[in-house]
Design an enzyme around this catalytic site. Structure first.
Site, PDB file in Angstrom:
ATOM      1  CG  ASN A   9      21.731  30.006  22.859  1.00  0.00           C
ATOM      2  OD1 ASN A   9      22.048  30.840  22.016  1.00  0.00           O
ATOM      3  ND2 ASN A   9      22.420  29.809  23.972  1.00  0.00           N
ATOM      4  CG  PHE A  10      19.988  30.826  16.295  1.00  0.00           C
ATOM      5  CD1 PHE A  10      18.999  29.972  16.742  1.00  0.00           C
ATOM      6  CD2 PHE A  10      19.711  31.608  15.166  1.00  0.00           C
ATOM      7  CE1 PHE A  10      17.763  29.886  16.100  1.00  0.00           C
ATOM      8  CE2 PHE A  10      18.488  31.528  14.509  1.00  0.00           C
ATOM      9  CZ  PHE A  10      17.510  30.664  14.978  1.00  0.00           C
ATOM     10  CE  LYS A  11      24.556  26.928  23.416  1.00  0.00           C
ATOM     11  NZ  LYS A  11      25.163  25.834  24.185  1.00  0.00           N
ATOM     12  CG  HIS A  95      24.359  30.285  27.992  1.00  0.00           C
ATOM     13  ND1 HIS A  95      25.460  29.496  27.739  1.00  0.00           N
ATOM     14  CD2 HIS A  95      23.290  29.575  27.568  1.00  0.00           C
ATOM     15  CE1 HIS A  95      25.061  28.362  27.177  1.00  0.00           C
ATOM     16  NE2 HIS A  95      23.747  28.386  27.066  1.00  0.00           N
ATOM     17  CD  GLU A 145      21.016  25.773  29.358  1.00  0.00           C
ATOM     18  OE1 GLU A 145      20.320  25.468  28.396  1.00  0.00           O
ATOM     19  OE2 GLU A 145      22.074  26.415  29.242  1.00  0.00           O
ATOM     20  CB  ILE A 150      25.778  22.475  27.846  1.00  0.00           C
ATOM     21  CG1 ILE A 150      24.830  23.058  28.896  1.00  0.00           C
ATOM     22  CG2 ILE A 150      25.816  23.364  26.611  1.00  0.00           C
ATOM     23  CD1 ILE A 150      25.202  24.450  29.380  1.00  0.00           C
ATOM     24  N   GLY A 181      21.283  19.240  26.248  1.00  0.00           N
ATOM     25  CA  GLY A 181      21.179  17.961  25.544  1.00  0.00           C
ATOM     26  C   GLY A 181      19.782  17.615  25.044  1.00  0.00           C
ATOM     27  CB  ALA A 202      21.989  25.247  21.545  1.00  0.00           C
ATOM     28  CB  SER A 203      23.808  21.081  19.765  1.00  0.00           C
ATOM     29  OG  SER A 203      23.442  20.387  20.944  1.00  0.00           O
TER      30      SER A 203
HETATM   31  O1  G3P Z   1      21.436  27.548  25.718  1.00  0.00           O
HETATM   32  C1  G3P Z   1      21.117  26.232  25.431  1.00  0.00           C
HETATM   33  C2  G3P Z   1      22.137  25.297  25.871  1.00  0.00           C
HETATM   34  O2  G3P Z   1      23.256  25.720  26.480  1.00  0.00           O
HETATM   35  C3  G3P Z   1      21.916  23.883  25.723  1.00  0.00           C
HETATM   36  O3  G3P Z   1      22.666  23.529  24.611  1.00  0.00           O
HETATM   37  O4  G3P Z   1      23.284  22.123  22.759  1.00  0.00           O
HETATM   38  O5  G3P Z   1      22.809  21.112  24.977  1.00  0.00           O
HETATM   39  O6  G3P Z   1      20.942  22.021  23.648  1.00  0.00           O
HETATM   40  P1  G3P Z   1      22.411  22.099  23.960  1.00  0.00           P
END
Ligand code: G3P
Length: 225
Positions: A9-11, A95, A145, A150, A181, A202-203
């Site tokens: 997810n590129f957000k 989301h 999630e 997150i 995470g 994402a991150s």
């Molecule tokens: O949509 C993916 C998400 O919300 C998780 O984000 O940065 O924890 O991988 P992250």
């Protein structure tokens, strides 16, 4: 869509929008081809038309959200049928950072996305919510999630491994993605071992110095599809 799969997810990370969205999609395409693993990208609404046009045949492109909306008089709405017509494969819905105000609106948006032929990946914050969404609206997949994890340093695989198996048990085999995470191949390995058929992250990728290296590490622990 072949499973298991990983959706990045590129957000609206600066490192993943505009010109960078193109570079990061290109990286996902290359790693998917090189490793023969199933990667997909969920790009910002601002970039999706361009990215879908350029990469829609190479890698599944997901929207980050859609509305319950039709072509025509739907000012400002994100219309599933329009996305489908420009080469978008699927969509995230609900989301944690873009939740529907109520289940009724969520249900209508899922219906609208399914009618357009988009793959629906509906996010939820816990097992109970995931079960309700699956029972009421039967989306293609549910992504569990925990919001507090997150964007954090500790992955759902490390902090809540039992949540993954519990989600699969309650929501259904072949239906559950997990996220929050996740950054390493070991995180992915644990999630798959606990029964998840996909990962939403994402991150770990969008802010990585070397996203290709991170992606290769993420998919390494998944056996050939
Ligand atoms: O949509 C993916 C998400 O919300 C998780 O984000 O940065 O924890 O991988 P992250």
């Amino acid at each position: 869509m072949k499973i298991p799969f990983i959706i990045t997810n590129f957000k609206n990370y600066p490192s993943a929008i505009g010109k960078n969205a193109e570079l990061l999609t290109e990286i996902h395409k290359s790693v998917a081809q090189k490793t023969n693993k199933n990667l997909a990208v969920a790009v910002s609404q601002m970039d999706i038309a361009y990215i879908a046009k350029k990469y829609g045949n190479d890698i599944p492109i997901f929207a980050q959200h859609v509305d319950n909306a039709e072509m025509g008089a739907s000012t400002g709405k994100i219309v599933p049928e329009y996305l489908k017509s420009i080469g978008v494969t699927g969509t995230l819905l609900n989301h944690s950072e873009h939740r529907f105000h109520n289940f009724n609106d969520l249900g209508l948006a899922i219906k609208s996305a399914k009618k357009a032929g988009l793959i629906t990946v509906v996010c939820c914050e816990n097992v109970e919510e995931g079960c309700s969404i699956m029972t009421l609206f039967n989306p293609d997949f549910i992504a569990v999630e925990p919001p507090e994890l997150i964007g954090g340093k500790i992955s759902v695989s490390t902090a809540r491994p039992s949540l993954i198996s519990e989600s699969v048990l309650q929501i259904g085999k072949g239906k559950v993605l997990v996220g929050a995470g996740i950054k390493t191949g070991e995180d992915v390995r644990i999630a798959i071992e606990k029964g998840a058929i996909g990962i939403l992250l994402a991150s770990g990728v969008t802010t990585a110095e070397n996203p290709a290296e991170v992606l290769e590490n993420l998919v390494r622990s998944i056996s050939p599809f």
